[in-house]
Design an enzyme around this catalytic site. Structure first.
Site, mmCIF file in Angstrom:
data_model
loop_
_atom_site.group_PDB
_atom_site.id
_atom_site.type_symbol
_atom_site.label_atom_id
_atom_site.label_comp_id
_atom_site.label_asym_id
_atom_site.label_seq_id
_atom_site.Cartn_x
_atom_site.Cartn_y
_atom_site.Cartn_z
ATOM 1 N N LYS A 77 1.794 -7.095 -15.396
ATOM 2 C CA LYS A 77 1.908 -7.842 -14.139
ATOM 3 C C LYS A 77 0.664 -7.580 -13.301
ATOM 4 O O LYS A 77 0.313 -6.439 -13.037
ATOM 5 C CB LYS A 77 3.177 -7.415 -13.390
ATOM 6 C CG LYS A 77 3.486 -8.205 -12.129
ATOM 7 C CD LYS A 77 2.802 -7.662 -10.883
ATOM 8 C CE LYS A 77 3.205 -6.248 -10.524
ATOM 9 N NZ LYS A 77 2.509 -5.810 -9.261
ATOM 10 N N LYS A 96 5.541 -14.388 -10.862
ATOM 11 C CA LYS A 96 6.132 -13.549 -9.822
ATOM 12 C C LYS A 96 5.567 -14.015 -8.481
ATOM 13 O O LYS A 96 4.520 -13.534 -8.034
ATOM 14 C CB LYS A 96 5.831 -12.061 -10.048
ATOM 15 C CG LYS A 96 6.428 -11.170 -8.951
ATOM 16 C CD LYS A 96 6.271 -9.688 -9.236
ATOM 17 C CE LYS A 96 6.830 -8.847 -8.075
ATOM 18 N NZ LYS A 96 6.834 -7.398 -8.361
ATOM 19 N N GLU A 111 1.033 -12.995 -10.527
ATOM 20 C CA GLU A 111 1.614 -12.780 -9.197
ATOM 21 C C GLU A 111 0.645 -13.203 -8.089
ATOM 22 O O GLU A 111 -0.150 -12.407 -7.600
ATOM 23 C CB GLU A 111 1.993 -11.305 -9.004
ATOM 24 C CG GLU A 111 2.652 -11.032 -7.663
ATOM 25 C CD GLU A 111 2.969 -9.558 -7.424
ATOM 26 O OE1 GLU A 111 3.506 -9.231 -6.347
ATOM 27 O OE2 GLU A 111 2.682 -8.727 -8.321
ATOM 28 N N ARG A 156 8.224 12.383 -8.864
ATOM 29 C CA ARG A 156 8.012 10.983 -9.242
ATOM 30 C C ARG A 156 8.721 10.678 -10.556
ATOM 31 O O ARG A 156 9.344 9.630 -10.710
ATOM 32 C CB ARG A 156 6.509 10.675 -9.353
ATOM 33 C CG ARG A 156 5.765 10.791 -8.034
ATOM 34 C CD ARG A 156 4.374 10.182 -8.106
ATOM 35 N NE ARG A 156 3.475 10.837 -9.045
ATOM 36 C CZ ARG A 156 2.697 11.861 -8.764
ATOM 37 N NH1 ARG A 156 2.714 12.399 -7.543
ATOM 38 N NH2 ARG A 156 1.888 12.382 -9.678
#
Length: 411
Positions: free
Chosen positions: A192, A277, A235, A98
């Site tokens: 976010k 977003k 978002e 990762r």
């Protein structure tokens, strides 16, 4: 004798003394307490509670995220989500894989030319580069040196609201302030929060309750982020699932976004220090009506014109299950169709559209093929950057919504 002398006193001498003390000029501390701002409409209007320096920093971050021709690489999948993508193509899900994969997304030569920001999973904040150029530096520092604003996903898991046909809200507000403070200290400058919503006209979803719960959560998240120094990206993610028409999608997106902005204003969120977003407004995947990419582009601008505050500098579309070719065609078409009525920067914040083709390069091979992935990633970012400028030229049919052909069954 005067009448007053013949009547008994109405109050005791001690009470009279107390009254005299209360009538004296206000002490400095009392005057200060009474002058302190209270939770009134004016006291919280558009971030009035925030210091001027904090508002300036938030606004600068929002403008950096909204730089023209650049967009966001969204690589905030948790270990489980990215792990399933790895395992689907035969790559082992380890922390090192990762880390190495995210390093490729950040440090690909030339990638920063098309990136304004990167959304990280909390795990990635504390991982380090091992490259010759940035070896030993934490990824938020690497991104900052590349001119890419580092941000983070602070929300937790979704929860199904009882009685709402499976509709959900996102969890994580209770401990958000503590985590935001930690993320700011780790080098992040924005956050976010995703609130997923599905359209199911037959079930009356999204209901008013579902919309209100999710949009008020986004507003409260934004308020907390700004208090801790992080510029909030909100978002509202309306899924492509369903059979709704483009016209129905426009109506529901306007309702959802209008609720969001009203909630943000009511909460006292500093609008100039926040960004959006959104999903690209599309008909449902199973919609029985066809639409051209130009019609889809115009529908998206209609939604913005009806409710998107011009105070917010940028909208960075999520890909939401679209292919890179469709997402780029639609984004470019939206930017081509912009007029003087559309002052916003309109760009991308893509994850799957960019990353799924990269994973396919690993299928049938042993481990991550980072050099090949890096080369393809740069080509994808060039397409995304052109779409953000409205200069990407798509081929006929890309970006259109085409009705699925009915399968014929032999008798």
């Amino acid at each position: 004798a005067p009448v007053a002398r013949l009547l008994p006193p109405l109050v005791s001498s001690s009470a009279m003394a107390t009254h005299a003390a209360r009538s004296a000029p206000l002490s400095a501390s009392l005057r200060a307490r009474r002058a302190a701002p209270r939770a009134t409409l004016l006291a919280v209007s558009n971030g009035a509670h925030l210091p001027a320096e904090r508002k300036a920093e938030l606004r600068q971050t929002a403008e950096l995220v909204g730089r023209a021709g650049k967009g966001i690489t969204a690589c905030d999948e948790g270990p489980g989500t990215i792990g399933s993508r790895f395992e689907n193509v035969g790559v082992q899900n380890t922390e090192e894989n990762r880390r190495a994969y995210r390093q490729m997304l950040f440090e690909t030569e030339g990638a920063a030319d098309f990136l304004s920001a990167a959304i990280l999973d909390p795990e990635t904040l504390y991982q380090k580069s091992d490259s010759d150029k940035f070896g030993g530096k934490l990824f938020p520092e690497v991104l900052s040196e590349l001119g890419v604003v580092p941000g983070v996903k602070p929300h937790l898991k979704v929860y199904a609201l009882p009685g709402q046909e499976g509709a959900t809200v996102m969890q994580g507000l209770d401990s958000l302030a503590v985590r935001c403070k930690e993320y700011y200290e780790a080098g992040c400058r924005f956050a976010k929060w995703r609130s997923p919503i599905e359209i199911d006209v037959s079930k009356g979803q999204p209901s008013d309750l579902v919309i209100q719960c999710n949009m008020h959560d986004l507003a409260r998240y934004a308020l907390i982020c700004q208090q801790e120094g992080l510029m909030p990206i909100v978002e509202p993610d309306i899924s492509l699932k369903g059979c709704h028409t483009l016209e129905q999608a426009v109506a529901i997106n306007v309702k959802v976004q209008s609720e969001l902005y009203k909630a943000m204003l009511d909460h006292g969120v500093y609008m100039e220090g926040s960004t959006l977003k959104p999903n690209i407004v599309n008909p449902g995947r199973d919609c029985p009506v066809s639409y051209t990419v130009e019609e889809i582009a115009e529908a998206n601008l209609e939604v913005f014109r009806r409710c998107f505050p011009t105070a917010m500098p940028t909208a960075n579309y999520l890909s939401g299950g679209q292919s890179l070719s469709d997402a780029a065609a639609r984004l470019s078409a939206i930017n081509k169709a912009k007029t003087a009525r559309d002052p916003w920067n309109i760009s991308f914040s893509w994850s799957a559209a960019l990353q799924m083709p990269l994973f396919e390069l690993c299928r049938g091979h042993d481990g991550l093929r980072l050099e090949e992935m890096s080369a393809l990633y740069l080509k994808e970012l060039k397409i995304a950057g052109a779409a953000a400028n409205g200069t990407h030229e798509w081929t006929k049919g890309e970006g259109d919504h085409v009705v699925k052909a009915l399968e014929t069954v032999a008798a």
